[in-house]
Design an enzyme around this catalytic site. Structure first.
Site, PDB file in Angstrom:
ATOM      1  N   ASN A   1      51.170 101.683  69.645  1.00  0.00           N
ATOM      2  CA  ASN A   1      50.476 102.453  68.617  1.00  0.00           C
ATOM      3  C   ASN A   1      49.236 103.038  69.277  1.00  0.00           C
ATOM      4  OD1 ASN A   1      49.095 103.487  66.479  1.00  0.00           O
ATOM      5  ND2 ASN A   1      48.760 101.533  65.431  1.00  0.00           N
TER       6      ASN A   1
ATOM      7  N   LYS B   1      47.155 105.064  68.016  1.00  0.00           N
ATOM      8  CA  LYS B   1      46.063 105.309  67.061  1.00  0.00           C
ATOM      9  C   LYS B   1      45.474 106.704  67.309  1.00  0.00           C
ATOM     10  CE  LYS B   1      45.546 100.370  66.710  1.00  0.00           C
ATOM     11  NZ  LYS B   1      44.722  99.219  66.404  1.00  0.00           N
TER      12      LYS B   1
ATOM     13  N   HIS C   1      49.850 100.511  58.085  1.00  0.00           N
ATOM     14  CA  HIS C   1      49.034  99.905  59.145  1.00  0.00           C
ATOM     15  C   HIS C   1      47.710  99.417  58.560  1.00  0.00           C
ATOM     16  CE1 HIS C   1      46.535  99.353  62.673  1.00  0.00           C
ATOM     17  NE2 HIS C   1      47.674  99.109  63.294  1.00  0.00           N
TER      18      HIS C   1
ATOM     19  N   GLU D   1      44.743  99.592  59.472  1.00  0.00           N
ATOM     20  CA  GLU D   1      43.630 100.548  59.434  1.00  0.00           C
ATOM     21  C   GLU D   1      43.799 101.537  58.289  1.00  0.00           C
ATOM     22  OE1 GLU D   1      44.138 101.395  63.562  1.00  0.00           O
ATOM     23  OE2 GLU D   1      43.444  99.348  63.917  1.00  0.00           O
TER      24      GLU D   1
ATOM     25  N   GLU E   1      50.753  91.951  61.610  1.00  0.00           N
ATOM     26  CA  GLU E   1      49.528  92.110  62.390  1.00  0.00           C
ATOM     27  C   GLU E   1      48.372  91.513  61.607  1.00  0.00           C
ATOM     28  OE1 GLU E   1      49.826  95.730  65.225  1.00  0.00           O
ATOM     29  OE2 GLU E   1      49.349  96.519  63.261  1.00  0.00           O
TER      30      GLU E   1
ATOM     31  N   GLY F   1      42.424  94.541  67.730  1.00  0.00           N
ATOM     32  CA  GLY F   1      41.323  95.146  68.477  1.00  0.00           C
ATOM     33  C   GLY F   1      40.148  94.202  68.696  1.00  0.00           C
TER      34      GLY F   1
ATOM     35  N   SER G   1      45.986  92.374  69.572  1.00  0.00           N
ATOM     36  CA  SER G   1      45.474  91.954  70.884  1.00  0.00           C
ATOM     37  C   SER G   1      46.565  91.473  71.849  1.00  0.00           C
ATOM     38  CB  SER G   1      44.382  90.884  70.717  1.00  0.00           C
ATOM     39  OG  SER G   1      43.279  91.430  70.013  1.00  0.00           O
TER      40      SER G   1
HETATM   41  P1  13P Z   1      45.392  96.020  69.436  1.00  0.00           P
HETATM   42  O1  13P Z   1      46.581  95.729  70.318  1.00  0.00           O
HETATM   43  O2  13P Z   1      44.432  96.987  70.066  1.00  0.00           O
HETATM   44  O3  13P Z   1      44.748  94.758  68.941  1.00  0.00           O
HETATM   45  O4  13P Z   1      45.945  96.778  68.151  1.00  0.00           O
HETATM   46  C1  13P Z   1      46.998  96.231  67.431  1.00  0.00           C
HETATM   47  C2  13P Z   1      47.492  97.235  66.459  1.00  0.00           C
HETATM   48  O5  13P Z   1      46.838  97.528  65.474  1.00  0.00           O
HETATM   49  C3  13P Z   1      48.775  97.891  66.736  1.00  0.00           C
HETATM   50  O6  13P Z   1      49.217  98.567  65.615  1.00  0.00           O
END
Ligand code: 13P
Length: 248
Positions: A8, A10, A95, A97, A167, A173, A212
């Site tokens: 992803n 982002k 997601h 976010e 997740e 993150g 992560s």
């Molecule tokens: P990270 O791997 O940066 O923690 O992000 C995970 C994520 O949100 C993937 O969709």
């Protein structure tokens, strides 16, 4: 079940950056194919670049969001057909976010999921609890609510075109990967909830872990029961690092 390793990206990468990274991933996979399904969820502007770079490889492009309508007056939004036209095969819905930064409701996530599937996209529905929800004993309630509102009716047609990504919000993150025991236990809960809802089909829906994931922890995570893939944010932006995770 075939495992899915998904990136992803982002809100990162210009078209050129996306093209270069995707080309490097495609080259690595052509040199040494993987038994896993590989997907890159790119920003809208880079989907076509990624799809082109992947054309002669086993990897596929995906989008990070979609609007649940064929077309119309929805300023700033994008339809399933536009995503398919750009070369997207998969789309993410729900997601964390989008839920927690952009304020998307369970109900909207459910409509997006159902509509995208109906229009022929493969959908990866993201679910996950916040730290305070886990600590106050609401983990299962939150996952059940997100799955109940996210899962489309008529589960039989989901096989091969639907996946769930678990997740935990607190692991995204932050560098705080959920420990193997937490991942194992939570994926077992997600599997049970899927089977309650979909019957036997629930056993054949891939459940990915995200939060992560790095080259150093990917091997251990992918080996756990009910972990049918990984969804990677930060560590997927670099082609080498993403390929290391694919091979882990
Ligand atoms: P990270 O791997 O940066 O923690 O992000 C995970 C994520 O949100 C993937 O969709």
């Amino acid at each position: 079940m075939q495992k899915i390793i998904a990136a992803n990206w982002k809100m990162y990468k210009t078209r050129q950056e996306a093209r270069e990274t995707a080309a490097a991933v495609a080259a690595a996979l052509n040199e040494q194919p993987t038994p896993h399904e590989v997907v890159v969820f790119a920003p809208f502007t880079a989907i076509a670049e990624v799809a082109d770079a992947f054309a002669a490889s086993q990897a596929q492009a995906g989008a990070q969001d979609v609007w649940p309508a064929v077309e119309g007056a929805f300023t700033g939004e994008i339809s399933p057909r536009m995503l398919q036209d750009a070369g997207a095969v998969w789309v993410l819905t729900g997601h964390s976010e989008r839920r927690h930064v952009l304020g998307e409701s369970d109900e909207l996530v459910g409509r997006k999921t159902a509509f995208a599937l109906e229009q022929g996209l493969k959908v990866m529905l993201c679910i996950g609890e916040k730290l305070e929800e886990r600590e106050s004993g609401q983990l299962e309630d939150v996952l059940r609510r997100q799955l109940d509102s996210g899962l489309p009716a008529g589960g039989g047609a989901l096989e091969g075109r639907f996946a769930v990504a678990y997740e935990p919000v607190w692991a995204i993150g932050t560098g705080k990967v959920a420990g193997p025991d937490e991942v194992l236990a939570t994926h077992a809960v997600v599997r049970r909830l899927l089977c309650e809802r979909l019957g036997e089909t629930g056993n054949r829906i891939p459940i990915l872990y995200g939060g992560s994931v790095k080259p150093a922890n990917a091997g251990k995570l992918i080996g756990l029961d009910n972990v049918d893939g990984l969804l990677i944010g930060g560590a997927s932006l670099d082609a080498q690092s993403f390929v290391q995770i694919i091979r882990a």
